[in-house]
Design a protein around this motif. Structure first.
Motif, PDB file in Angstrom:
ATOM      1  N   LEU A 110     -59.595  25.360  -1.857  1.00 21.72           N
ATOM      2  CA  LEU A 110     -59.344  26.751  -2.236  1.00 21.72           C
ATOM      3  C   LEU A 110     -59.284  26.900  -3.740  1.00 21.72           C
ATOM      4  O   LEU A 110     -59.838  27.853  -4.314  1.00 21.72           O
ATOM      5  CB  LEU A 110     -58.041  27.221  -1.589  1.00 21.72           C
ATOM      6  N   ASN A 111     -58.621  25.984  -4.415  1.00 18.95           N
ATOM      7  CA  ASN A 111     -58.563  26.032  -5.879  1.00 18.95           C
ATOM      8  C   ASN A 111     -59.946  25.823  -6.485  1.00 18.95           C
ATOM      9  O   ASN A 111     -60.322  26.508  -7.453  1.00 18.95           O
ATOM     10  CB  ASN A 111     -57.599  24.967  -6.381  1.00 18.95           C
ATOM     11  N   GLN A 112     -60.734  24.897  -5.937  1.00 14.46           N
ATOM     12  CA  GLN A 112     -62.086  24.674  -6.445  1.00 14.46           C
ATOM     13  C   GLN A 112     -62.957  25.902  -6.271  1.00 14.46           C
ATOM     14  O   GLN A 112     -63.719  26.274  -7.176  1.00 14.46           O
ATOM     15  CB  GLN A 112     -62.712  23.473  -5.732  1.00 14.46           C
ATOM     16  N   LEU A 139     -57.626  30.025   3.107  1.00 18.44           N
ATOM     17  CA  LEU A 139     -56.174  30.104   3.216  1.00 18.44           C
ATOM     18  C   LEU A 139     -55.749  30.202   4.679  1.00 18.44           C
ATOM     19  O   LEU A 139     -54.701  29.661   5.065  1.00 18.44           O
ATOM     20  CB  LEU A 139     -55.655  31.308   2.427  1.00 18.44           C
ATOM     21  N   HIS A 140     -56.561  30.871   5.486  1.00 19.83           N
ATOM     22  CA  HIS A 140     -56.250  30.948   6.924  1.00 19.83           C
ATOM     23  C   HIS A 140     -56.339  29.567   7.584  1.00 19.83           C
ATOM     24  O   HIS A 140     -55.539  29.248   8.470  1.00 19.83           O
ATOM     25  CB  HIS A 140     -57.223  31.913   7.598  1.00 19.83           C
ATOM     26  N   GLU A 141     -57.293  28.750   7.161  1.00 17.89           N
ATOM     27  CA  GLU A 141     -57.371  27.387   7.696  1.00 17.89           C
ATOM     28  C   GLU A 141     -56.112  26.591   7.351  1.00 17.89           C
ATOM     29  O   GLU A 141     -55.650  25.773   8.153  1.00 17.89           O
ATOM     30  CB  GLU A 141     -58.612  26.682   7.152  1.00 17.89           C
ATOM     31  N   PHE A 142     -55.582  26.817   6.167  1.00 16.70           N
ATOM     32  CA  PHE A 142     -54.330  26.142   5.818  1.00 16.70           C
ATOM     33  C   PHE A 142     -53.199  26.591   6.727  1.00 16.70           C
ATOM     34  O   PHE A 142     -52.373  25.763   7.160  1.00 16.70           O
ATOM     35  CB  PHE A 142     -53.960  26.408   4.363  1.00 16.70           C
ATOM     36  N   THR A 143     -53.123  27.879   7.016  1.00 17.36           N
ATOM     37  CA  THR A 143     -52.046  28.371   7.879  1.00 17.36           C
ATOM     38  C   THR A 143     -52.136  27.768   9.281  1.00 17.36           C
ATOM     39  O   THR A 143     -51.108  27.529   9.931  1.00 17.36           O
ATOM     40  CB  THR A 143     -52.074  29.900   7.967  1.00 17.36           C
TER      41      THR A 143
END
Length: 392
Positions: free
Chosen positions: A95-97, A215-219
């Motif tokens: 996500l940061n990349q 971000l949804h994948e992280f959740t």
């Protein structure tokens, strides 16, 4: 719990650190002492304390089922937690990349602040995720929503109306996820803009949606991790398995000193060494499996130092995120007029760096660095294949 396997065949067998021997050894000594005491009483004082071997043998069937079931469940939890943790942290780094890639063409101060806030929020999210998972009570409170609906924080000292302090482990990471989602979708549309030919441009809708999808994948991974951290193995299964295993194991000396076994009479001194050896092995085997399941069932750390180093995984993700940001800053400093830091030059520098480091190995699997020129050839694609026998 993991270790590097040595080339010596008995290096793992005789290793003490990192094993269950510190936990099992007291019970082994207890069984040996009990066996010796019962044997002395049986042969020198005619006092017999024993149990029927038939009942003990029937219990072994139940012991085997409960022991194997608990170890399988604990191992599945351990591997699931490790996979989900690695996936969650890798998604945050990606996500940061992606946030850097989509906005690196914007040179304004506002774009720089947006990227910096994104990186800081992601790093803070990693810190809070690690702290939450390592605190079983805090994870259980978040999973069951205890202490939030009433307006009292987890530590009992804050209310929902008070200003939240940036304290790791006392807040819900999902609140930070919500703030980061709003930052990625709304703030990027208003700040990250550049004027080109008199036309104001910014991030497209599908680009912002891609950030939200990551971000949804992280959740998803965080939800699975929170479930594992807040929901231990069923208590009834743990209690039954531990009760039967301890009773069965600690009564082995009572079976060996019975009338149907040879550890009596004139054969006592001759058969004692073999009984001594097998009592140690049986105690180590059955109680060792019980302690292994106990250790694997809580992969994030607890009363036993058995976690898979989730703090190290989080630190590695943070170091990678900082390296990605530094790479962009380095590229922007070198990009004056024409982009001098191209991808080819960057890859060449990395190849030279790895070649000069101790991590470098040749393609034939040996550990020595040679000048044969094997690694100077271009990388083969998946379609071209690779033949080990062709390497000189």
């Amino acid at each position: 719990m993991s270790c590097k396997y040595s080339k010596h065949p008995f290096a793992i067998v005789f290793r003490y650190a990192g094993t269950v021997w510190p936990l099992v050894l007291p019970y082994c000594l207890f069984n040996i002492s009990l066996l010796t005491a019962l044997g002395v009483l049986k042969n020198y004082t005619d006092i017999s304390l024993s149990i029927l071997p038939q009942g003990h043998a029937l219990m072994s069937l139940l012991i085997a089922y409960l022991g194997v079931s608990k170890v399988n469940l604990a191992y599945e939890r351990y591997m699931s937690a490790q996979i989900a943790t690695g996936h969650a942290f890798m998604i945050l780094r990606e996500l940061n990349q992606l946030s850097i890639t989509l906005t690196e063409q914007y040179d304004g101060a506002e774009a720089y602040e947006w990227r910096r806030d994104t990186k800081r929020t992601i790093i803070q999210l990693i810190h809070e995720t690690v702290a939450t998972l390592r605190n079983e009570r805090h994870a259980a409170a978040l999973a069951r929503n205890v202490g939030h609906r009433s307006g009292v924080g987890i530590d009992g000292s804050k209310t929902l109306n008070d200003a939240r302090v940036d304290t790791v482990g006392l807040d819900d990471p999902m609140v930070l996820v919500h703030a980061l989602r709003s930052h990625l979708f709304h703030t990027s549309n208003t700040i990250c803009r550049v004027d080109g030919g008199g036309v104001t441009t910014g991030l497209e809708l599908f680009e912002r949606c891609k950030l939200i999808d990551l971000l949804h994948e992280f959740t998803i991974s965080y939800r699975n991790l929170l479930r594992l951290a807040s929901s231990p193995l069923p208590f009834v299964l743990v209690q039954m398995g531990r009760t039967f295993i301890f009773i069965w194991t600690l009564t082995i000396p009572l079976v060996l000193t019975g009338d149907k076994f040879v550890l009596t009479g004139d054969n006592y001194m001759e058969e004692y060494p073999s009984a001594f050896f097998f009592v140690i092995l049986l105690t180590y085997g059955f109680l060792g499996l019980e302690f292994v399941s106990r250790m694997l069932s809580n992969p994030f750390g607890g009363e036993i130092d058995n976690d898979f180093n989730i703090k190290g995984m989080g630190s590695a993700a943070i170091i990678g995120i900082e390296a990605d940001s530094e790479l962009m800053n380095d590229g922007r400093r070198n990009r004056v007029g024409a982009p001098s830091r191209t991808l080819r030059k960057f890859v060449q520098n990395r190849q030279e760096s790895i070649r000069m480091s101790t991590r470098y190995i040749v393609l034939d699997g040996s550990e020595d660095v040679d000048d044969s020129g094997v690694n100077d050839t271009p990388y083969r694609t998946m379609n071209e294949g690779y033949d080990v026998q062709s390497v000189p």
